[in-house]
Design an enzyme around this catalytic site. Structure first.
Site, PDB file in Angstrom:
ATOM      1  N   ASP A 116      89.933 123.380   8.067  1.00  0.00           N
ATOM      2  CA  ASP A 116      90.860 122.840   9.077  1.00  0.00           C
ATOM      3  C   ASP A 116      92.280 123.127   8.604  1.00  0.00           C
ATOM      4  O   ASP A 116      92.825 122.414   7.761  1.00  0.00           O
ATOM      5  CB  ASP A 116      90.629 121.337   9.238  1.00  0.00           C
ATOM      6  N   HIS A 117      92.873 124.197   9.148  1.00  0.00           N
ATOM      7  CA  HIS A 117      94.219 124.623   8.763  1.00  0.00           C
ATOM      8  C   HIS A 117      95.072 124.853  10.001  1.00  0.00           C
ATOM      9  O   HIS A 117      94.565 125.264  11.042  1.00  0.00           O
ATOM     10  CB  HIS A 117      94.159 125.935   7.971  1.00  0.00           C
ATOM     11  N   GLY A 120      95.507 116.861   1.587  1.00  0.00           N
ATOM     12  CA  GLY A 120      96.214 117.920   2.288  1.00  0.00           C
ATOM     13  C   GLY A 120      97.095 118.805   1.424  1.00  0.00           C
ATOM     14  O   GLY A 120      97.231 118.626   0.220  1.00  0.00           O
ATOM     15  N   GLU A 121      97.701 119.779   2.111  1.00  0.00           N
ATOM     16  CA  GLU A 121      98.637 120.720   1.496  1.00  0.00           C
ATOM     17  C   GLU A 121      99.890 120.813   2.356  1.00  0.00           C
ATOM     18  O   GLU A 121      99.817 120.724   3.586  1.00  0.00           O
ATOM     19  CB  GLU A 121      98.022 122.127   1.384  1.00  0.00           C
ATOM     20  N   ASN A 133     100.148 123.121   5.637  1.00  0.00           N
ATOM     21  CA  ASN A 133      99.741 122.701   6.986  1.00  0.00           C
ATOM     22  C   ASN A 133     100.450 121.445   7.467  1.00  0.00           C
ATOM     23  O   ASN A 133     100.628 121.258   8.669  1.00  0.00           O
ATOM     24  CB  ASN A 133      98.232 122.435   6.999  1.00  0.00           C
ATOM     25  N   GLY A 140      90.902 116.199  -9.102  1.00  0.00           N
ATOM     26  CA  GLY A 140      91.255 115.602 -10.381  1.00  0.00           C
ATOM     27  C   GLY A 140      90.668 114.219 -10.513  1.00  0.00           C
ATOM     28  O   GLY A 140      90.060 113.695  -9.571  1.00  0.00           O
ATOM     29  N   ALA A 165      91.657 111.418  -7.815  1.00  0.00           N
ATOM     30  CA  ALA A 165      91.071 111.655  -6.497  1.00  0.00           C
ATOM     31  C   ALA A 165      89.566 111.447  -6.528  1.00  0.00           C
ATOM     32  O   ALA A 165      88.977 110.930  -5.569  1.00  0.00           O
ATOM     33  CB  ALA A 165      91.411 113.061  -6.019  1.00  0.00           C
TER      34      ALA A 165
END
Length: 330
Positions: free
Chosen positions: A37-38, A105-106, A109, A173, A176
């Site tokens: 999903d991007h 997220g990133e 996006n 990590g 998370a």
């Protein structure tokens, strides 16, 4: 036994290509589908960025396989209430075969509306609050919520499945992974890291499913496959937090100039050695994963599916068949 599925890349392929890949994946014997999903692709060479909820609606009509988002960020680009509605509709359309993979997220996006991109700790805090909102709405409650990050006023979902879609929480990590163990119905991570899986299980994950994904490139010419990966997906080899904080495909293109073909050859399974492909997927099973989603990089999709149907999946299933994705029949 570990179940093996196919990973649909929304960044590299147009929607009609993804539908055809889903059909071929089911015919080849893959047990489930995942889809990214991007809003943006990672770079312009990949060149696609379709709206995942439209594609999932179409997928529900062309395949009987379970479908999981790997992953949606439900915190910035779309409000958690809208994500809850989208996931509920997807679950209804798929007859309960939808699993909602979510993550923090990133910037690539999520910065598109001009919102500040928070530090990692705040992103995890936002994700936890979003999960609270999504769970309440998915249960059919009328929700009023005034939280640290989100407000919901007199909202209720009227189209809901018999059972809410499970929430699989992504993490790379320890923090998370611990959050996923505490708030998730499953855990998503992309490296076959047994220590991270154990952290998730100790933090409350218990026997909940652990899901991973891996990219490969089938080709009869291994060197050509390496070049294909280097052209399309060099971003996979960028270290640390760079993939979370770079804001545009152009920034990824610039950073990816540091990635060499030798780095790709060492890190990505390329070529047509069936034992090598099987070993790559099996490394996730050995690390304690319940589901592994394989993605073929590049244009040779039909040949890839033939190769996995005849050579790789039989190797993976030697000694027993997969039990099927969690919550679905084998």
């Amino acid at each position: 036994m570990t179940a093996y599925g196919y990973f649909l890349s929304s960044e590299e392929f147009a929607p009609h290509d993804l539908l055809e890949q889903a059909r071929m994946a089911e015919q080849a014997g893959f047990e489930a589908l995942a889809i990214s999903d991007h809003f943006h692709p990672w770079n312009d060479e990949q060149g696609q960025g379709s709206f995942v909820w439209s594609v999932i609606g179409a997928l529900s009509q062309v395949t009987s396989l379970p479908i999981t988002t790997l992953v949606t960020c439900p915190t910035v680009r779309l409000h958690p209430a809208i994500n809850a509605q989208a996931a509920a509709t997807a679950a209804v359309l798929t007859g309960g075969r939808f699993r909602f993979g979510i993550g923090s997220g990133e910037a690539l996006n999520e910065h598109i509306l001009g919102d500040t991109w928070p530090e990692a700790a705040e992103r995890l805090e936002m994700l936890e609050e979003a999960v609270q909102v999504i769970r309440r709405l998915s249960a059919g409650e009328r929700v009023t919520h005034h939280g640290t990050h989100y407000t919901v006023q007199n909202a209720r979902l009227y189209t809901v499945p018999e059972q809410p879609a499970p929430l699989y929480v992504s993490g790379f990590g320890p923090q998370a992974a611990a959050l996923a163990g505490r708030i998730g119905d499953g855990f998503v991570t992309m490296a076959p890291d047994a220590d991270l899986v154990e952290q998730f299980r100790r933090a409350g994950g218990g026997s909940k499913p652990v899901v991973g994904g891996v990219k490969v490139c089938w080709d009869t010419d291994r060197e050509r496959a390496v070049r294909t990966v280097h052209r399309l997906w060099p971003n996979e080899q960028l270290p640390g937090e760079l993939p979370q904080i770079l804001p545009t495909p152009e920034h990824f293109r610039q950073a990816s100039t540091l990635v060499t073909e030798d780095m790709i050859a060492d890190a990505v399974t390329c070529g047509d050695d069936a034992d090598a492909h099987a070993a790559t997927a099996r490394s996730y099973a050995d690390a304690g994963f319940d589901e592994v989603y394989v993605n073929q990089i590049g244009p040779d999709q039909r040949q890839f599916f033939d190769f996995y149907r005849t050579e790789v999946l039989p190797r993976l299933r030697e000694g027993g068949s997969g039990r099927g994705p969690a919550g679905t029949p084998a």
